[in-house]
Enzyme design. Structure first.
Site, PDB file in Angstrom:
ATOM      1  CD  GLU A  31      37.593 -14.235 156.643  1.00  0.00           C
ATOM      2  OE1 GLU A  31      37.079 -13.599 157.977  1.00  0.00           O
ATOM      3  OE2 GLU A  31      37.502 -14.701 157.666  1.00  0.00           O
ATOM      4  CG  HIS A  48      31.148 -23.725 157.062  1.00  0.00           C
ATOM      5  ND1 HIS A  48      30.562 -22.787 157.213  1.00  0.00           N
ATOM      6  CD2 HIS A  48      32.589 -23.730 157.789  1.00  0.00           C
ATOM      7  CE1 HIS A  48      31.250 -21.712 158.539  1.00  0.00           C
ATOM      8  NE2 HIS A  48      31.825 -22.570 158.768  1.00  0.00           N
TER       9      HIS A  48
END
Ligand code: TPP
Ligand code: MG
Lengths: 327, 346
Positions: free
Chosen positions: A61, A129
């Protein structure tokens, strides 16, 4: 006007902007091959339509954002997809120390016209998450932060974000991808930094954004049956923050509830409540109330997850509490 | 290279050396604040590398960036004024020593988060590739930057997409006080080998060696042969920054490296040996550089501080009106008076 999903609206925005400007590209994990395009299907089919312009990237990322920043500096308009907001943490340095700093620190010599698309949200995926970082991004000068609630807003705002010369963090929501709404066939744009009334009413003002706009609308329908008319201001953009409609509304209703999905402490609701009382203290008949997510790492179990998140019933309860109080 | 260009390389190295020595002096006089990382000893790296590039190739470096800005063509005045935090500096006093920039010279800045600029360099190269500009990106970094995640992510990505980028380690063998052997598990070139990237080791105390190596790998990139990696072995004469008392390094080691000084060596082994200059001409260069830096200091000292009302400029490329709602500039009002109405603001 056709009803389409939030997901489809986003895809149409991407398609239109890619047709319009050859420097627009989409880079991210699994945006090409996986399941036809995108972990949540937003980019499905686009790689075929635009050869070489939609590319799968490594799971890195910090590089997805950093390479996007460099490409934006070099004359492109990359749309970088981070699979979910949780993984932006890996790229936080690139977002805060690089994307957000370039323009100001280099005195306008460098611009970073990039969009970081990523979904907030939950879905029985537990603590790592299932998060919402709206407030984190909104805290940073130099970023623009957009969080649309409807397919109409999603399309118009994504198009504007791609054309914007500053880095835009575009916060989608896992629970909104499948929701439907009217989107015109003809082109339109929605400016960044402009809030919107999603419902008019005279009794209580709800200031909210993203998924909580939808929950607030559900709450409004329940409350309307009881004769309570709430007004809903959808901020749509979290930085720059446009509180003009909220102020206008408070002037009329004299009551405000800020509804947010994220953790309450140091959340965006706190900022909004503080700003509104600074500017409209004399208009208020009651302390500004907040509805927010409970401050726990999200559990997996169905009942615990549901208890952690705010839903329409929490908004209804907050409105009841406010209406019952005597001041 | 003809005589004129060789002498120009020499002058640039001397300029950087004198500039840094005077900057240290100005720091001691409290004209300069914060972190000041000086380039003494490493002059051949920036000067050699820049001489090998085209004017529109992109350069991205870390915070030890004065030498790079000067080599890339920023004026000593603008760089010194930036160190002084003045309106006439390279970023008008916004970035300071660690964040010099000069985009008109394709110098995309000094970056002060270790490893943070490596993905940006890959991105600039990706833009050059996509837009077919023919440009090469040179990304310089310290040896201490080769262990952080962005290093590995950027090298992998650059190789994967065959990007026209040169990753150049200015291997001065220390990351602050930590020696290479304490911070890295494998020899430097092995790191590049991990990504199957073309790599060379270069004598960073030899300006011509640096120049030739960068020429070679830039040509590779221009031919479409992708990224490369240079381990440029060098040494810094001063501490990590002016805040570093430099007690951890062996004095004998410093002295040994000074014997290989890039400026003296280039003068002796190239300019004088080939009779390109006389000792008198070298003296004249020294004097003219000293004058240039003295002028830069006077310029910086006379320059105004940036105007307070520029504080909000360029947070966004276009002014954003309602960002000032929560607390305004200079005299923050507790109650904002200027509330924009829907639809009117940028
Ligand atoms: C991510 C990050 N961690 C720590 C620091 C503090 N720091 C600044 S420079 C430096 C040493 C870097 O050494 P190297 O990369 O070899 O560059 P050199 O100073 O030798 O040019 C450290 C630890 C930083 N700026 N960024
Ligand atoms: Mg080092």
């Amino acid at each position: 006007m056709a009803e389409i999903t939030y997901r489809e609206a986003l895809k149409r925005a991407l398609r239109e902007e890619m047709q319009r400007d050859p420097t627009v590209v989409i880079w991210g994990e699994d945006v090409v091959a996986y399941a036809g395009g995108g972990a949540y299907g937003v980019t499905s089919g686009l790689a075929k339509e635009f050869p070489g312009r939609v590319r799968d990237t490594p799971i890195a990322e910090e590089a997805i954002i950093g390479v996007g920043i460099g490409a934006a500096m070099g004359g492109m308009r990359p749309v970088c997809e981070i699979m979910t907001v949780n993984f932006t943490l890996v790229a936080w340095d690139q977002i805060v120390n690089h994307a957000a700093k370039q323009s100001h620190m280099f005195n306008g010599q460098i611009k970073v016209p990039m969009v970081i698309r990523t979904p907030n949200g939950h879905g029985r995926t537990a603590a790592t998450h299932s998060q919402n970082f709206d407030a984190w991004f909104a805290h940073v000068p130099g970023l623009k932060v957009v969080a649309p609630s409807t397919p109409y807003d999603a399309k118009g705002l994504l198009k504007t974000s791609i054309r914007d010369d500053d880095p835009v963090v575009f916060l989608e929501h896992l629970q909104l991808y499948g929701t439907r709404g009217e989107v015109p066939d003809e082109e339109y744009l929605i400016p960044i930094g402009v809030s919107d009334y999603k419902r008019r009413g005279k009794d209580v003002t709800i200031v909210t954004w993203g998924r909580m706009t939808m929950e607030s609308l559900k709450a409004a329908r329940i409350l309307a049956e009881e004769g309570i008319e709430v007004e809903i201001v959808d901020l749509r953009t979290l930085r720059p923050l446009d509180l003009s409609l909220a102020l206008e509304s408070v002037h009329k209703t004299n009551r405000v509830i800020v509804v947010e999905e994220g953790w309450r402490t140091a959340g965006l609701g706190a900022e909004i409540a503080a700003s509104l009382q600074e500017m409209a203290f004399n208009d208020l008949d009651a302390p500004i109330a907040r509805v927010a997510g409970l401050e726990v790492p999200m559990p997996y179990a169905r009942n615990l997850e549901r208890a952690t998140l705010p839903f329409a019933e929490d908004v209804v309860a907050a409105v009841h509490a406010m209406m019952q109080q005597q001041y | 290279m003809d005589k004129e260009n060789l002498v120009a390389l020499y002058r640039q190295m001397v300029l950087i050396r004198v500039f840094e020595d005077r900057a240290a002096e100005m720091y001691a006089k409290a004209k300069i604040a914060g972190f000041l990382h000086l380039y003494n000893g490493q002059e051949a790296v920036a000067v050699g590398a820049v001489s090998a590039l085209n004017p529109d190739d992109d350069v991205v470096v870390n915070y030890r960036d004065h030498g790079w800005a000067l080599a890339r063509g920023s004026s000593a005045r603008a760089v010194m004024a930036e160190l002084f935090g003045r309106a006439t500096g390279t970023t008008g006093g916004r970035g300071g020593s660690m964040h010099l920039v000069d985009v008109k010279n394709h110098f995309w800045g000094g970056y002060a988060i270790v490893g943070g600029h490596l993905p940006l360099a890959a991105g600039l190269a990706a833009a050059a590739q996509y837009l077919k500009t023919g440009r090469v990106t040179l990304c310089s970094m310290g040896d201490g930057s080769t262990n952080i995640g962005t290093f590995h992510a950027a090298l992998n990505w650059a190789k994967l997409w065959n990007l026209p980028v040169i990753f150049m380690v200015e291997n001065n063998q220390y990351a602050m006080g930590t020696h290479y052997d304490v911070h890295s598990a494998v020899p430097m070139l092995q790191k590049a080998a991990g990504y199957n990237m073309y790599a060379e080791e270069v004598d960073g105390m030899d300006v011509m060696a640096v120049r030739e190596a960068v020429c070679r790998v830039a040509e590779r990139a221009r031919r479409g042969e992708g990224p490369s990696f240079l381990n440029v072995v060098t040494y810094r004469y001063r501490g990590h920054s002016m805040a570093d008392p430099d007690v951890q390094r062996d004095k004998a080691e410093i002295a040994r490296w000074k014997e290989r000084d890039p400026i003296t060596r280039f003068a002796r082994d190239v300019l004088l040996k080939r009779n390109l200059v006389t000792p008198k001409e070298l003296e004249d260069i020294q004097k003219s550089v000293e004058q240039e830096v003295e002028d830069a200091i006077e310029f910086a000292d006379k320059s105004p501080e940036p105007a307070l009302d520029t504080l909000y400029d360029y947070i966004y490329q276009q002014p954003v009106r309602n960002m000032q709602i929560a607390g305004s500039l200079i005299r923050p009002p507790t109650v904002a008076k200027d509330i924009p109405t829907n639809g009117k603001h940028a």
